[in-house]
Structures are given as C-alpha cells and as structure tokens.
Design an enzyme around this catalytic site. Sequence first.
Site, PDB file in Angstrom:
ATOM      1  N   GLY A   1       0.843  -1.179   0.000  1.00 10.72           N
ATOM      2  CA  GLY A   1       0.000   0.000   0.000  1.00 10.72           C
ATOM      3  C   GLY A   1       0.873   1.221   0.000  1.00 10.72           C
ATOM      4  O   GLY A   1       2.062   1.145   0.369  1.00 10.72           O
ATOM      5  N   ASN A   2       0.335   2.348  -0.425  1.00 12.05           N
ATOM      6  CA  ASN A   2       1.094   3.580  -0.376  1.00 12.05           C
ATOM      7  C   ASN A   2       0.159   4.775  -0.355  1.00 12.05           C
ATOM      8  O   ASN A   2      -0.937   4.738  -0.885  1.00 12.05           O
ATOM      9  CB  ASN A   2       2.094   3.682  -1.546  1.00 12.05           C
ATOM     10  CG  ASN A   2       1.457   3.326  -2.879  1.00 12.05           C
ATOM     11  OD1 ASN A   2       0.637   4.084  -3.395  1.00 12.05           O
ATOM     12  ND2 ASN A   2       1.820   2.185  -3.441  1.00 12.05           N
TER      13      ASN A   2
ATOM     14  N   SER B   1       9.414   2.787  -1.873  1.00 13.29           N
ATOM     15  CA  SER B   1       8.996   1.491  -2.415  1.00 13.29           C
ATOM     16  C   SER B   1       9.446   0.325  -1.525  1.00 13.29           C
ATOM     17  O   SER B   1      10.611   0.272  -1.110  1.00 13.29           O
ATOM     18  CB  SER B   1       9.610   1.304  -3.813  1.00 13.29           C
ATOM     19  OG  SER B   1       9.193   0.096  -4.392  1.00 13.29           O
ATOM     20  N   GLY B   2       8.522  -0.558  -1.208  1.00  9.99           N
ATOM     21  CA  GLY B   2       8.865  -1.816  -0.544  1.00  9.99           C
ATOM     22  C   GLY B   2       9.533  -1.707   0.812  1.00  9.99           C
ATOM     23  O   GLY B   2      10.299  -2.597   1.189  1.00  9.99           O
TER      24      GLY B   2
ATOM     25  N   SER C   1       7.710   4.949  -4.227  1.00 12.17           N
ATOM     26  CA  SER C   1       6.800   3.864  -4.591  1.00 12.17           C
ATOM     27  C   SER C   1       6.795   3.646  -6.101  1.00 12.17           C
ATOM     28  O   SER C   1       6.785   4.611  -6.871  1.00 12.17           O
ATOM     29  CB  SER C   1       5.387   4.218  -4.121  1.00 12.17           C
ATOM     30  OG  SER C   1       4.452   3.366  -4.745  1.00 12.17           O
ATOM     31  N   SER C   2       6.782   2.386  -6.517  1.00 14.42           N
ATOM     32  CA  SER C   2       6.745   2.099  -7.948  1.00 14.42           C
ATOM     33  C   SER C   2       5.451   2.609  -8.587  1.00 14.42           C
ATOM     34  O   SER C   2       5.364   2.747  -9.796  1.00 14.42           O
ATOM     35  CB  SER C   2       6.910   0.595  -8.194  1.00 14.42           C
ATOM     36  OG  SER C   2       5.898  -0.121  -7.503  1.00 14.42           O
ATOM     37  N   ASP C   3       4.446   2.903  -7.771  1.00 21.87           N
ATOM     38  CA  ASP C   3       3.187   3.436  -8.300  1.00 21.87           C
ATOM     39  C   ASP C   3       3.200   4.960  -8.442  1.00 21.87           C
ATOM     40  O   ASP C   3       2.175   5.560  -8.776  1.00 21.87           O
ATOM     41  CB  ASP C   3       2.022   3.025  -7.382  1.00 21.87           C
ATOM     42  CG  ASP C   3       1.821   1.518  -7.354  1.00 21.87           C
ATOM     43  OD1 ASP C   3       1.768   0.912  -8.444  1.00 21.87           O
ATOM     44  OD2 ASP C   3       1.725   0.939  -6.261  1.00 21.87           O
TER      45      ASP C   3
ATOM     46  N   HIS D   1      -3.223   3.961  -2.481  1.00 15.64           N
ATOM     47  CA  HIS D   1      -3.394   2.698  -3.208  1.00 15.64           C
ATOM     48  C   HIS D   1      -3.185   1.556  -2.236  1.00 15.64           C
ATOM     49  O   HIS D   1      -2.238   1.566  -1.460  1.00 15.64           O
ATOM     50  CB  HIS D   1      -2.397   2.592  -4.359  1.00 15.64           C
ATOM     51  CG  HIS D   1      -2.388   1.244  -5.004  1.00 15.64           C
ATOM     52  ND1 HIS D   1      -3.543   0.633  -5.456  1.00 15.64           N
ATOM     53  CD2 HIS D   1      -1.375   0.371  -5.274  1.00 15.64           C
ATOM     54  CE1 HIS D   1      -3.240  -0.551  -5.969  1.00 15.64           C
ATOM     55  NE2 HIS D   1      -1.937  -0.739  -5.868  1.00 15.64           N
TER      56      HIS D   1
ATOM     57  N   HIS E   1      -4.149  -2.992  -1.633  1.00 18.23           N
ATOM     58  CA  HIS E   1      -4.728  -4.254  -2.132  1.00 18.23           C
ATOM     59  C   HIS E   1      -5.712  -4.773  -1.078  1.00 18.23           C
ATOM     60  O   HIS E   1      -5.751  -5.969  -0.804  1.00 18.23           O
ATOM     61  CB  HIS E   1      -3.632  -5.279  -2.399  1.00 18.23           C
ATOM     62  CG  HIS E   1      -2.793  -4.985  -3.599  1.00 18.23           C
ATOM     63  ND1 HIS E   1      -2.340  -5.954  -4.459  1.00 18.23           N
ATOM     64  CD2 HIS E   1      -2.345  -3.814  -4.102  1.00 18.23           C
ATOM     65  CE1 HIS E   1      -1.619  -5.388  -5.433  1.00 18.23           C
ATOM     66  NE2 HIS E   1      -1.603  -4.095  -5.235  1.00 18.23           N
TER      67      HIS E   1
ATOM     68  N   ASP F   1     -23.219   7.911   1.532  1.00 18.65           N
ATOM     69  CA  ASP F   1     -22.721   8.946   2.441  1.00 18.65           C
ATOM     70  C   ASP F   1     -21.391   9.527   1.954  1.00 18.65           C
ATOM     71  O   ASP F   1     -21.014  10.629   2.352  1.00 18.65           O
ATOM     72  CB  ASP F   1     -22.520   8.366   3.853  1.00 18.65           C
ATOM     73  CG  ASP F   1     -23.820   8.295   4.656  1.00 18.65           C
ATOM     74  OD1 ASP F   1     -24.781   9.004   4.318  1.00 18.65           O
ATOM     75  OD2 ASP F   1     -23.874   7.516   5.629  1.00 18.65           O
TER      76      ASP F   1
ATOM     77  N   HIS G   1      -6.613  -5.459 -10.458  1.00 11.90           N
ATOM     78  CA  HIS G   1      -5.528  -4.945  -9.641  1.00 11.90           C
ATOM     79  C   HIS G   1      -6.036  -4.591  -8.241  1.00 11.90           C
ATOM     80  O   HIS G   1      -5.912  -5.406  -7.336  1.00 11.90           O
ATOM     81  CB  HIS G   1      -4.898  -3.753 -10.364  1.00 11.90           C
ATOM     82  CG  HIS G   1      -3.642  -3.261  -9.737  1.00 11.90           C
ATOM     83  ND1 HIS G   1      -2.704  -2.527 -10.405  1.00 11.90           N
ATOM     84  CD2 HIS G   1      -3.172  -3.379  -8.477  1.00 11.90           C
ATOM     85  CE1 HIS G   1      -1.713  -2.231  -9.577  1.00 11.90           C
ATOM     86  NE2 HIS G   1      -1.972  -2.741  -8.411  1.00 11.90           N
TER      87      HIS G   1
ATOM     88  N   TYR H   1     -24.617  17.022   8.747  1.00 12.66           N
ATOM     89  CA  TYR H   1     -24.007  15.964   9.553  1.00 12.66           C
ATOM     90  C   TYR H   1     -22.763  16.524  10.248  1.00 12.66           C
ATOM     91  O   TYR H   1     -22.016  17.293   9.654  1.00 12.66           O
ATOM     92  CB  TYR H   1     -23.633  14.777   8.671  1.00 12.66           C
ATOM     93  CG  TYR H   1     -23.024  13.624   9.439  1.00 12.66           C
ATOM     94  CD1 TYR H   1     -23.814  12.621   9.988  1.00 12.66           C
ATOM     95  CD2 TYR H   1     -21.649  13.560   9.633  1.00 12.66           C
ATOM     96  CE1 TYR H   1     -23.266  11.579  10.702  1.00 12.66           C
ATOM     97  CE2 TYR H   1     -21.085  12.509  10.363  1.00 12.66           C
ATOM     98  CZ  TYR H   1     -21.894  11.529  10.891  1.00 12.66           C
ATOM     99  OH  TYR H   1     -21.331  10.493  11.601  1.00 12.66           O
TER     100      TYR H   1
END
Lengths: 228, 228, 228, 228
Positions: free
Chosen positions: C27-28, C44-45, C73-75, C94, C96, C119, C168, C225
Amino acid sequence: MLEELKEKVFKANLDLVKHGLVLFTWGNVSGIDRSKGLIVIKPSGVDYDVMKAEDMVVVDLDGKVVEGTLRPSSDTPTHIELYKAFPEVGGIVHTHSTYATAWAQAGKDIPVIGTTHADYFSQDIPCTPDMPEEWVMGEYEKTTGTAIIERFKGIKPLEVPGVLVKNHGPFSWGKTPYDAVYNAVVMEEVARMAQLAFSINPKLTMNKALVTKHYERKHGKNAYYGQK
Amino acid sequence: MLEELKEKVFKANLDLVKHGLVLFTWGNVSGIDRSKGLIVIKPSGVDYDVMKAEDMVVVDLDGKVVEGTLRPSSDTPTHIELYKAFPEVGGIVHTHSTYATAWAQAGKDIPVIGTTHADYFSQDIPCTPDMPEEWVMGEYEKTTGTAIIERFKGIKPLEVPGVLVKNHGPFSWGKTPYDAVYNAVVMEEVARMAQLAFSINPKLTMNKALVTKHYERKHGKNAYYGQK
Amino acid sequence: MLEELKEKVFKANLDLVKHGLVLFTWGNVSGIDRSKGLIVIKPSGVDYDVMKAEDMVVVDLDGKVVEGTLRPSSDTPTHIELYKAFPEVGGIVHTHSTYATAWAQAGKDIPVIGTTHADYFSQDIPCTPDMPEEWVMGEYEKTTGTAIIERFKGIKPLEVPGVLVKNHGPFSWGKTPYDAVYNAVVMEEVARMAQLAFSINPKLTMNKALVTKHYERKHGKNAYYGQK
Amino acid sequence: MLEELKEKVFKANLDLVKHGLVLFTWGNVSGIDRSKGLIVIKPSGVDYDVMKAEDMVVVDLDGKVVEGTLRPSSDTPTHIELYKAFPEVGGIVHTHSTYATAWAQAGKDIPVIGTTHADYFSQDIPCTPDMPEEWVMGEYEKTTGTAIIERFKGIKPLEVPGVLVKNHGPFSWGKTPYDAVYNAVVMEEVARMAQLAFSINPKLTMNKALVTKHYERKHGKNAYYGQK
C-alpha cells in the site's frame, strides 16, 4: 549445530502464528543447509507458545534424526522430497490456513485473476490430483511429496512458490524459511480474494499481459520494485 | 469439593472465549468425575469476565445441585444425558460458534472433505433431525440429549467427538474438558472451511482412503503424530 | 523540506496498517503541496514498522526525486497522473485491501446499494476496463493513471473519491492524505457489504432519491451531519 | 443534569466500538428519562476516542437541545419517533454493522432460522419497505421513524427489539441503553449466521415450536435461563 538456521526456522514458525495461519500445532516450517545436506524442522505436535529454538530437530536427507530429543514433524518426508527435487529451495512451509485449505478441499487450482497473485506467482497455483490409494496407504508423507513434484513438471518452483495438496492444504517454499512463510501468507490472501471475486462474478477474466507485467516487475531481470 | 475439576472446567470455559467461540454468555463447559458420579458445570448466564472457579456448580446425575450457590447452566440436562450414554466421555462443550451454528441452522451434516476434519473426526459430523414437537415442548434440554444419542446409534462418540443440533448449534466432547474445547475449536474451523470449499466447488470429492489414513495417523493404534 | 506534509503522509501510511488495509508493504499514500508542485510519497517496498517520517520521498510532477535517499513507490507515476488530472485532490492512496480488490478482480463497478456508500460516494464506484496490451507493456504505472482518468470522464473526482483498477485493486483520494485514507476504509467496507448483500439477494434495488439524500446530507451545500 | 443517564449512554456508545459494530463515527446510542421526558444522545460526528460523557447531548421530545454545546446525532428525529411510539423502550441504537447492513441492503427480513435468533427475537427481524420519495426528500430522519413504526404494526417492540431500514442499516432497542447495545450485537451475529446458513442450504427450515420454546425460555413468564 546449525544454531543460526535453527533460530531462523524457529522464528519462521512463530511468524505463522503471528500471521494467523495456524491453529494449535497445525503448521510447520523447515530450512535446509545445502552445504551440509541437513534440514532443520519443527518438532511434531509441540505447542508454539512453549516451543524454543533448541527444540528444532536436525534431520538428514534420509530422514534420520541427527540432533534433537523430539520427534520431527510427521510431514518431514514431504519436506525431504521437495528439497531433493527443488534444489533452488531453501525453506518450506506447510499449514492448514483457512482459505488455501478451502481451495485444496475444493480440488481446484487457484486461477491467476489479479496482480496480487501475479506479483508472486507467475501463473495459477496448482492443486494436485487425487493420489492413488496405494500411495495414501503406503509411505503417505513421502508420496505427498511425489504428487507435488509430478504436478510441477514444467513449472519452475521459485516462479510458482506454492501448491495445494488436494483435500489437504497448502505447501509453500522460497529461498529461505522467511520467504517460504511470506509466500504462505500471500497464498492465503490470494485464495481469499479469489473465493470472493468468483462469488461476485463467476465469469471474470484477466489478460495475460498484465500477469506477465506484474510478475516481471518484481521478479524479472529488470525488476524495479523495492529498494536495491 | 472437586476443586481440581472445578479449576479445569473454569479454565476450559475461559478457553472458549480465548478461541472466539462465544459471545456474551452463550457457551458452557462441563466435566465429570466418574468415580463420584458428579458433574461440574458453568453457572447459567454468568459473565465470563466476573466468573470464578468457585462459581462452578456441582450436580449429580439426576441434575440435583450438590454444591454451589448459583443455578447450573440451563443446558445441564443435555450434558447429563450425554454423560450417561457415552461412558468414555469426560468433558462436554456447547457453544453457538458462528460457522458450526450456520451448518446447524442449515440442517446439514458437515461432510468430511478434508484432512483437517479427518485428523479429528473419522466421518461426517452429524446433524440431528427435527425434534418432535412434544419433545420441544416437554423436557426440552433432556430430549436434546436424546436426539443426539439416537443420531449416534452406530457411531463411536470419541471417533466423532461432536454433533450439530438442528437449528441450534454444536455440542462437542472429549476425554477431558480440555479435549472437548479443543474439538469445539476444530469443529468451528472445519465448518468454516467446508462452507468456503462448497462455495468454490459444489461438486468436490474426497477419497475415503485419505480420510482413514489421516484419522488413523493421529488416533489409530499405530498413531505416529506428536511426541510420546 | 515539506516536513509537515511528510509527517502527514507518514501517519496516513501507518493508518492503512491500523485499519487492516495492508499486508506487508502492499500500500502507499502520497500528498501534494500544490503551491510548490511537489509530491511526498512512501518509499517502495519498505516495511511499515521500520519506516520513519524522514523516509518519505519528495518528487516533482515529472517524477524526479527532489529529496530522499530511497526510491519512491513504484506506483508514483499513477499518483502523478491523478494529481495532474484532478486539481482538487490533495492526497492519494493505493492498497490491495481484500474486498475492494475482489471487486476489482471481478471487473465490476460497486453499485450504490446502501446509504453507507451514498454517504461518501455519490454513485457507483467505477471499475476501469481492460487496458490495451501496449499500455500494460509500456509505461504501465503512468497508463494506469490514464485508464482511471478516462474512466472518470463526466465524474467529479471528489464526489466519487475512489476507483477500482481492473484485476488490480483500489485507488482512493481526497482533499488531504487523511481523507484519502478515510475513503479507502469506506471503500473496503462498502465492497464487503455489497458482496454480502448480493449473496443474500442478487435482485436487490435502491431508490435514487435515497442515494441523493444521503450524499447531500453529508456533502451538499446544506449538509447537516457532524459539528460545524 | 441527567449525569447518570449520560454516563450510561456514553458507556453504551463505547460498547459499540468494543463489539466491532462501528467504523469511525457510524453509530449512535441514546437513552430516555421517561419521568422528565428527556433524551440523552451521542453528539453528531464526534470521534469515539476523544468523546467524553459530558459531550452527550440532552434533547426534549420536540428535538430541542436542552443541554450540551454540541449538535446531537443527525439521527435524533428517528430516535424521538421511536421513543414516542414505543413507550416500553428506554434505549435505542443505530449502527452500520456489516452483516445487518448487508441484509438491509438486500431489502430482506432476517428469517428466524435458529435458536440464537429465537433467544432474543420472537419472530423474523423485519425490514422496512422502500420509503416514498417525498418522505426521503422531506423530514427524512423523522419519516425513517415513521417507516419503522408502520412496519411494527401488530409487533410488540420488546419481543422484536430491532429492525432493518431498507438500504440503510439496523436500529435496535431495549429497556435500557445497555440492552439496546446487547440486541445490536445479537442482530449482527444473527445476520451473519443467516447469511452463512442460506449459502449452505437455501431451502433450510425451522419448526415454529422450537422458536417459541427458546423465546419463552428466556423471556416468557416461566423463563428459567440465568440467575434470579
């Protein structure tokens, strides 16, 4: 003897618990010292919360206990077969983790349907076929290894670092015990996502190019994920 | 009186909470002292976090309270029937654990489809049929025991250490209260895996030889799992 | 440089772990300083439990590292495309996460079927179509951004603050990194509820008026709200 | 003013978190002092981990804030309608708990198919029908109460202490705020078991006699569960 490997195998066994992959004593991790031809493996049926690094058992590739006062995991002959057939493997894990075991009970390969899967497994995660009855009633733990090895004809073990044994559960492996546990965690999560995804859409599809891209991005010769 | 058994039954009740098998007060464990013909059981509707070992209630096989200031579990008559019918049993558990209860509500036996199941239960985990209305409206907790005992005709209780009561939930047992809790945990996990496996492949199969092999490997006369 | 934003992005990354949205390093989170045109993103990683605020990487809108010793991050190229196309966005996530990823693997939009969804998302949560093979094999992370942007033609990003990338997983966003994480948590829960609801009733329906009412009650110009 | 009730309502709100029924601020509990005609309710959109007992808001039965500096929950008008219509109710809970909400999204009553359900709800847990558009676009939170009350014609609120509002989520109630939370937890677990049970056997059945027996055993005039 092999104190460093014992420590690693011990720690990897506890990581199974940390990741929620085992109930009671239902899992085992081993590691191999290739130069000495010796395997370090969890003792059979010992509780994780009383287990110590020095309880790890050392066996040779014939399954003979070389050091240790406890009996090795009853799955030791399966580990041995895999170490013999897959020379690139340095650690092996067996669990009954819930979702991977459900797929094993279903008797189905886990199809590659997402990048989470393709990041670690280059294709479907295979499930072995039914074993012949004489294998089951004979040297069962050894022939479990045979069934896996036959199923992996034409598949590179480090590109597909895990398998489902039909009606039983997952085995996974890697270059080290740590990697084998890592791949066990991935398999469980991939199995869970696949069960859910097919329940949402039984006709889902994934393009092969995306599978290749993701596998290569982490494991290809031009991998660019992570630090290095 | 029976302080050691009270301590064991108390601890086994807390283990139900630890394993996530109970919400609120929805579970109970008992143990029996066969030589004295006395049962120790959890009091009815008492919160697990205020309960103490000395709150455990001692009843005889007629259900009469022999010691204790609290009322015994309302399920006590079911426990008594089972202890009378199954002389090899030393501990009994009842819960409403989620997945086992779902199978009970579905009114279906849990088919043996994996080695996780076969390691502890030698065949399908039976579900009782609908009880006659007069049983339900009569001595309900006692006839719940009767329904279980009738369903177990031809089945050895220690080879199949648990049952689903239709529309209700699981009972499990063992040689000791600890074993009964252990089998309750196994049933819940086996129920969960089976729900998932059938959702993946409604036509899955398992060879009987593999069931036998796994059951015998842990419980047969040549068992070779664990330390001993 | 950008110490405050680094701290926020770092904290937002840890919040992913706290909410159970990430396994390992999957995740990132990033945040942008619009006045400087600089993005702060997770390396990354790198393991979440050793990661520090100062490990966050600063990149410009061409993807060039402006500060930091680790690789971003590679993304990162996906984040950059989204920041360029969606000027109102200040943070991107991002993951998973299990259920959102299952919907992405199923290749289906998450239909708005409940007020929990309405909502925060004014309509269905879109899933991108299959990417052309040349996109996958080319500048993949950049074209992932392109696929999202094309899918959002006619949709206001802050009214639908997330997307599923087919096969993905989810991306989400918001005015800040904190909001982007918040929306990631909402998406995961909404994905879970939708999987369950359709399993209970595949023909379920929801009136559009109720969708509008709930979205406007929290995000319309007369929102009422919360405290303010 | 009403310090004791504020403490109870505050604690009941935290219990929702403890039981895993709420994400973020998605839940609220209220309690009523019938003698004074005043309601104590959670403030709108305030985080549970910074909330204090003194933040609870006191409103009268017209919805006017009588004490407190924060705005009351936006669902206050629903609570008020229910307190007016159900004089035996002393506490009300609203959540978006996952499984109950999934049933609400599915638009289906939760059928009574197990004793876990029948121990607390004497029949199916009703789901409201679609609300007319003018209700949704008008005084929505008030008409949500109206929809529940109409659905409960012929049903005694304390015998069925909860409801599903279609496409929205569960409301539950009881003699006290504590009981209302208890029933919210039961509903969530019952909803979960029912989703699973129908996935195992869509044609399952339960005899009415068993429903009656279990409900009466805990709540009938000859109830014999628990201590008393």
